[in-house]
Design an enzyme around this catalytic site. Structure first.
Site, PDB file in Angstrom:
ATOM      1  CD  GLU A  17      -2.754   1.140   2.539  1.00 57.97           C
ATOM      2  OE1 GLU A  17      -3.697   1.940   2.600  1.00 57.97           O
ATOM      3  OE2 GLU A  17      -2.508   0.310   3.448  1.00 57.97           O
ATOM      4  CE  LYS A  90      -8.054   2.123   3.057  1.00 59.69           C
ATOM      5  NZ  LYS A  90      -6.837   2.377   3.850  1.00 59.69           N
ATOM      6  CB  CYS A 127      -5.404  -1.086   4.151  1.00 52.99           C
ATOM      7  SG  CYS A 127      -4.722  -1.145   5.835  1.00 52.99           S
TER       8      CYS A 127
END
Length: 251
Positions: A17, A90, A127
């Site tokens: 990430e 995301k 994540c």
């Protein structure tokens, strides 16, 4: 390390990430906006050249800028011929006493795309996205065979105890391969514990990395996705007509 992975016969390569920077989201400082760049941009162009040279798929998570003041936590997906297939942004942006992500990232606006690469159909969760089962199911319904989860989770995080469990559950419930990559090393006050891991469609662990930086490779036989889905038939027996509450604005 990308070259080393390719030499070891890796075909789909996932980077960490925001792989190009220290993970600045534990710091409140607007200077970090300067670390973002557009997609396509210098980093993705470099990775496109590398992918074409090595004949590998590269998923490159970067801090993406759009215009003058919009920023996303994104992942560029590059096919083995160097073509930029698209971007995942995301969707779930946390805010707590450790992570100040809502300052730096706008929630994604591209949904849950699946990218048809030379070596398989891949979807991405970044994540915090992994805590939401709806995203993994959306990727499965969109045709993903492999879900990749780049993450930056320190040992002080509440989710340390469920890192493997969550990824295993996504693999089982959606009958696909799941690979989670966690950041490693000390950055400021936080230690990123690594332990990247991968699971097959039945939830069997294919392997796990250690706490340090390494090239971690597993084999995925995509025929196992078909075999598992024929055996268990989760997708035949789904009842979307009963799931209305999942998209209702509650509580």
């Amino acid at each position: 390390m990308v070259r080393r992975a390719a030499q070891e016969k890796a075909q789909i390569l996932l980077l960490p990430e925001v792989f190009h920077e220290l993970f600045f989201i534990t710091d409140l400082n607007s200077k970090h906006f300067d670390k973002a760049e557009p997609i396509p941009g210098p980093i993705t162009s470099m990775m496109q050249n590398l992918a074409a040279e090595l004949g590998v798929v590269i998923v490159a998570p970067v801090y993406e800028s759009v215009g003058r003041s919009v920023y996303y936590n994104s992942a560029a997906v590059i096919d083995a011929d160097g073509k930029l297939l698209g971007v995942y942004r995301k969707n779930h942006i946390p805010l707590n006493t450790i992570f100040y992500e809502k300052l730096y990232f706008k929630p994604g606006n591209l949904g849950y795309p699946v990218f048809d690469t030379r070596f398989g159909k891949i979807g991405i969760l970044i994540c915090h996205d992994r805590h939401y089962p709806e995203g993994a199911r959306a990727l499965a319904l969109n045709g993903a065979e492999i879900v990749l989860v780049p993450s930056a989770t320190p040992d002080k995080s509440l989710s340390r105890k469920v890192w493997e469990k969550e990824l295993c559950a996504h693999a089982i419930f959606n009958e696909l391969f799941v690979a989670g990559l966690n950041r490693t090393g000390q950055e400021g006050n936080y230690f990123y514990y690594g332990h990247s891991v991968a699971f097959d469609p039945s939830g069997e662990m294919l392997g796990q990395a250690g706490a340090g930086e390494e090239v971690f490779i597993v084999d995925c036989d995509l025929d196992e996705v078909t075999q598992r889905r024929r055996a268990w038939q989760f997708f035949r027996d789904r009842r979307p007509d009963t799931y209305g509450i999942l998209t209702a604005p509650v509580p």
